[in-house]
Design an enzyme around this catalytic site. Structure first.
Site, mmCIF file in Angstrom:
data_model
loop_
_atom_site.group_PDB
_atom_site.id
_atom_site.type_symbol
_atom_site.label_atom_id
_atom_site.label_comp_id
_atom_site.label_asym_id
_atom_site.label_seq_id
_atom_site.Cartn_x
_atom_site.Cartn_y
_atom_site.Cartn_z
ATOM 1 N N GLU A 105 0.815 -1.207 0.000
ATOM 2 C CA GLU A 105 0.000 0.000 0.000
ATOM 3 C C GLU A 105 0.856 1.268 0.000
ATOM 4 O O GLU A 105 1.958 1.294 0.529
ATOM 5 C CB GLU A 105 -0.922 -0.013 1.229
ATOM 6 N N CYS A 118 3.527 8.531 1.543
ATOM 7 C CA CYS A 118 4.027 7.495 2.438
ATOM 8 C C CYS A 118 4.261 6.231 1.605
ATOM 9 O O CYS A 118 3.332 5.659 1.047
ATOM 10 C CB CYS A 118 2.978 7.269 3.532
ATOM 11 N N CYS A 125 6.274 -7.439 6.691
ATOM 12 C CA CYS A 125 7.402 -6.980 7.516
ATOM 13 C C CYS A 125 7.915 -8.169 8.315
ATOM 14 O O CYS A 125 7.116 -8.976 8.792
ATOM 15 C CB CYS A 125 6.937 -5.869 8.460
ATOM 16 N N CYS A 129 5.979 -5.666 15.578
ATOM 17 C CA CYS A 129 5.647 -4.694 16.607
ATOM 18 C C CYS A 129 4.193 -4.924 17.027
ATOM 19 O O CYS A 129 3.308 -5.069 16.171
ATOM 20 C CB CYS A 129 5.873 -3.280 16.096
ATOM 21 N N CYS A 132 1.163 -2.848 15.537
ATOM 22 C CA CYS A 132 1.176 -2.512 14.103
ATOM 23 C C CYS A 132 0.487 -3.601 13.284
ATOM 24 O O CYS A 132 0.805 -4.779 13.411
ATOM 25 C CB CYS A 132 2.619 -2.350 13.634
ATOM 26 N N GLY A 180 6.658 -2.229 5.951
ATOM 27 C CA GLY A 180 8.014 -2.775 5.952
ATOM 28 C C GLY A 180 9.027 -1.953 6.721
ATOM 29 O O GLY A 180 8.772 -0.819 7.111
ATOM 30 N N GLU A 181 10.168 -2.565 6.944
ATOM 31 C CA GLU A 181 11.274 -1.916 7.660
ATOM 32 C C GLU A 181 12.319 -1.537 6.607
ATOM 33 O O GLU A 181 13.043 -2.410 6.105
ATOM 34 C CB GLU A 181 11.837 -2.891 8.712
ATOM 35 N N SER A 212 11.930 6.143 8.177
ATOM 36 C CA SER A 212 11.545 5.748 9.533
ATOM 37 C C SER A 212 12.006 4.320 9.802
ATOM 38 O O SER A 212 11.780 3.423 8.995
ATOM 39 C CB SER A 212 10.024 5.837 9.674
ATOM 40 N N LEU A 235 10.225 5.052 18.491
ATOM 41 C CA LEU A 235 10.683 4.840 19.873
ATOM 42 C C LEU A 235 9.639 4.048 20.669
ATOM 43 O O LEU A 235 9.899 2.950 21.146
ATOM 44 C CB LEU A 235 10.952 6.207 20.510
ATOM 45 N N ASN A 311 -3.747 4.106 16.094
ATOM 46 C CA ASN A 311 -4.815 3.823 15.128
ATOM 47 C C ASN A 311 -5.210 2.360 15.271
ATOM 48 O O ASN A 311 -4.396 1.475 15.024
ATOM 49 C CB ASN A 311 -4.322 4.098 13.702
HETATM 50 N N1 SAH Z 1 8.854 0.003 9.794
HETATM 51 C C1 SAH Z 1 9.163 1.357 9.968
HETATM 52 C C2 SAH Z 1 8.335 2.287 9.128
HETATM 53 C C3 SAH Z 1 6.840 2.012 8.995
HETATM 54 S S1 SAH Z 1 5.760 2.302 10.312
HETATM 55 C C4 SAH Z 1 9.045 1.749 11.423
HETATM 56 O O1 SAH Z 1 8.545 0.946 12.195
HETATM 57 O O2 SAH Z 1 9.513 2.811 11.777
HETATM 58 C C5 SAH Z 1 5.437 4.048 10.430
HETATM 59 C C6 SAH Z 1 5.134 4.491 11.870
HETATM 60 O O3 SAH Z 1 3.787 4.149 12.300
HETATM 61 C C7 SAH Z 1 6.057 3.848 12.888
HETATM 62 O O4 SAH Z 1 6.474 4.769 13.853
HETATM 63 C C8 SAH Z 1 5.157 2.816 13.496
HETATM 64 O O5 SAH Z 1 5.639 2.398 14.731
HETATM 65 C C9 SAH Z 1 3.849 3.563 13.579
HETATM 66 N N2 SAH Z 1 2.702 2.693 13.817
HETATM 67 C C10 SAH Z 1 2.611 1.367 13.600
HETATM 68 N N3 SAH Z 1 1.381 0.912 13.944
HETATM 69 C C11 SAH Z 1 0.682 1.979 14.390
HETATM 70 C C12 SAH Z 1 -0.664 2.156 14.841
HETATM 71 N N4 SAH Z 1 -1.520 1.138 14.889
HETATM 72 N N5 SAH Z 1 -1.064 3.383 15.202
HETATM 73 C C13 SAH Z 1 -0.211 4.439 15.100
HETATM 74 N N6 SAH Z 1 1.054 4.333 14.656
HETATM 75 C C14 SAH Z 1 1.505 3.114 14.309
HETATM 76 FE FE1 SF4 Z 2 7.208 -2.642 13.312
HETATM 77 FE FE2 SF4 Z 2 7.408 -0.846 11.329
HETATM 78 FE FE3 SF4 Z 2 7.329 -3.497 10.758
HETATM 79 FE FE4 SF4 Z 2 5.136 -2.247 11.666
HETATM 80 S S1 SF4 Z 2 6.171 -1.869 9.721
HETATM 81 S S2 SF4 Z 2 5.947 -4.254 12.360
HETATM 82 S S3 SF4 Z 2 5.998 -0.730 13.085
HETATM 83 S S4 SF4 Z 2 8.930 -2.403 11.903
#
Ligand code: SAH
Ligand code: SF4
Length: 371
Positions: A105, A118, A125, A129, A132, A180-181, A212, A235, A311
């Site tokens: 997406e 974005c 991924c 987390c 997420c 993705g990371e 990010s 963080l 979210n």
């Molecule tokens: N994988 C990378 C980039 C994608 S995520 C990373 O983790 O940084 C983009 C941002 O959205 C990250 O800070 C992630 O932690 C945050 N995020 C993930 N799930 C979320 C949610 N359900 N609500 C709000 N922010 C979220």
């Molecule tokens: Fe974690 Fe970013 Fe992967 Fe979501 S996309 S699982 S926030 S590393």
């Protein structure tokens, strides 16, 4: 029986080599393979990335024979749009299809004075987390450099933003914050972003490109040395025990190591201020004590804190902090002398907000060796 082909399937069936994703050297090499001098390669490169052409026939400074030869052997591709959604707040989300039927997406967030795109770096991924939605989808594969830069080019097509040097407010910033990371797909992401930031390419300033990461420490130094883009760190917790649970990569690269890498990120100037993203989870990480600990941890780092209201997505165990809790947290962050903003959720109605992205692509089961 007539076979109905989706755009992605048509691409998959196209045997010609896609030039999108190739850098200048590679396109010069393609030109050389056709007996052409280097400057011809550069012209082709500029037509593709600066002017957004998808048809060699429109490359008016090339002779017809060369245009025909290019058309026979090469193509200038784009990800296919499998679904396009428009939110009531103007946010757009595209479900993109790639040649092998995988999907990812991309989201565009228009504001009054700027527009942020974005971009995804992987299908799924590897990381998980806890808060997420993407993290519930296994990694299917890395996106190629062409698929990453192709997302930006497709967004320009959709908004009619060619040539790339033309001023606009629909697409002023790029954030690698989709699925993705990005630091686990560093080579492809770096190659794509070099084309995005190249003056003969998509000509975007590195100050307008943010990557990010959840905290892949070795990649942070590479990002500084090789890309020099703006950095955002997910963080989300200020104690290792909690971060281990919320952002499991913390078990590999704990807070002390992560923050050390941030201290070393580029020259410690405000121009390279690092954004620390912090998702607000009710009764999990949203106390004033957490905010004070954040202030202590980030001391000495040119930092900007971005509080992200959580979210929700179906099946999640978390809830978003209350407006009051977010305000109290933000106050404590400000009192500690940190710059901080609260990100307003965008595109929640179309499931386009941070952490809500997910595609149905699944990794095929590995076929047993004996079969
Ligand atoms: N994988 C990378 C980039 C994608 S995520 C990373 O983790 O940084 C983009 C941002 O959205 C990250 O800070 C992630 O932690 C945050 N995020 C993930 N799930 C979320 C949610 N359900 N609500 C709000 N922010 C979220
Ligand atoms: Fe974690 Fe970013 Fe992967 Fe979501 S996309 S699982 S926030 S590393």
């Amino acid at each position: 029986m007539e076979l109905i082909q989706t755009p992605a399937a048509r691409q998959a069936a196209d045997p010609r080599t896609d030039l999108v994703g190739m850098n200048l050297d590679e396109i010069v090499a393609v030109a050389a393979s056709l007996g052409q001098p280097a400057y011809r390669g550069k012209q082709i490169y500029q037509w593709i990335y600066q002017h957004g052409l998808t048809d060699f026939a429109d490359m008016t400074n090339l002779c017809t024979a060369l245009r025909d030869r290019l058309t026979a052997e090469f193509r200038i591709g784009r990800p296919a749009i499998n679904t396009a959604l428009l939110s009531t707040d103007g946010t757009r989300k595209w479900l993109l299809g790639f040649g092998d039927h995988n999907e990812a997406e991309m989201v565009s967030i228009p504001e009054k004075t700027r527009g942020t795109l974005c971009v995804s770096s992987q299908v799924g991924c590897t990381l998980t987390c806890a808060f997420c939605h993407t993290g519930t989808q296994r990694l299917v594969r890395n996106l190629t450099a062409g698929e990453v830069v192709g997302q930006v080019m497709l967004a320009r097509d959709e908004y009619g933003l060619w040539p790339a040097s033309k001023g606009n407010i629909q697409l002023t910033n790029i954030v690698m914050m989709g699925m993705g990371e990005p630091l686990y797909n560093f080579d492809n992401v770096a190659k794509a972003l070099h084309i995005v930031m190249d003056g003969d390419g998509l000509a975007m300033s590195r100050r307008k490109v943010t990557l990010s990461t959840s905290g892949v420490v070795p990649g942070i130094q590479r990002c500084s040395d090789e890309l020099g883009v703006m950095l955002a760190i997910s963080l989300h917790a200020v104690r290792d025990d909690l971060r281990d649970r919320l952002v499991p990569i913390n078990r590999k690269y704990p807070l002390a190591e992560l923050l050390e890498a941030c201290r070393n990120y580029g020259a410690a100037s405000n121009a390279r201020r690092i954004t620390f993203e912090y998702v607000m989870l009710k009764d999990v990480n949203d106390s004033v004590a957490d905010a004070r600990e954040m202030v202590r941890l980030l001391a000495g780092i040119p930092a900007k804190v971005n509080l992200i209201p959580f979210n929700p997505w179906p099946g999640t165990e978390f809830e978003c902090s209350s407006g009051n809790a977010i305000a109290r947290f933000a106050d404590a962050v400000h009192e500690g002398g940190l710059v901080g903003t609260v990100r307003s959720p965008r595109g929640r109605d179309i499931f386009a907000a941070c952490g809500q992205l997910k595609s149905d692509s699944v990794r095929p089961r590995r076929v047993a060796a004996a079969e």
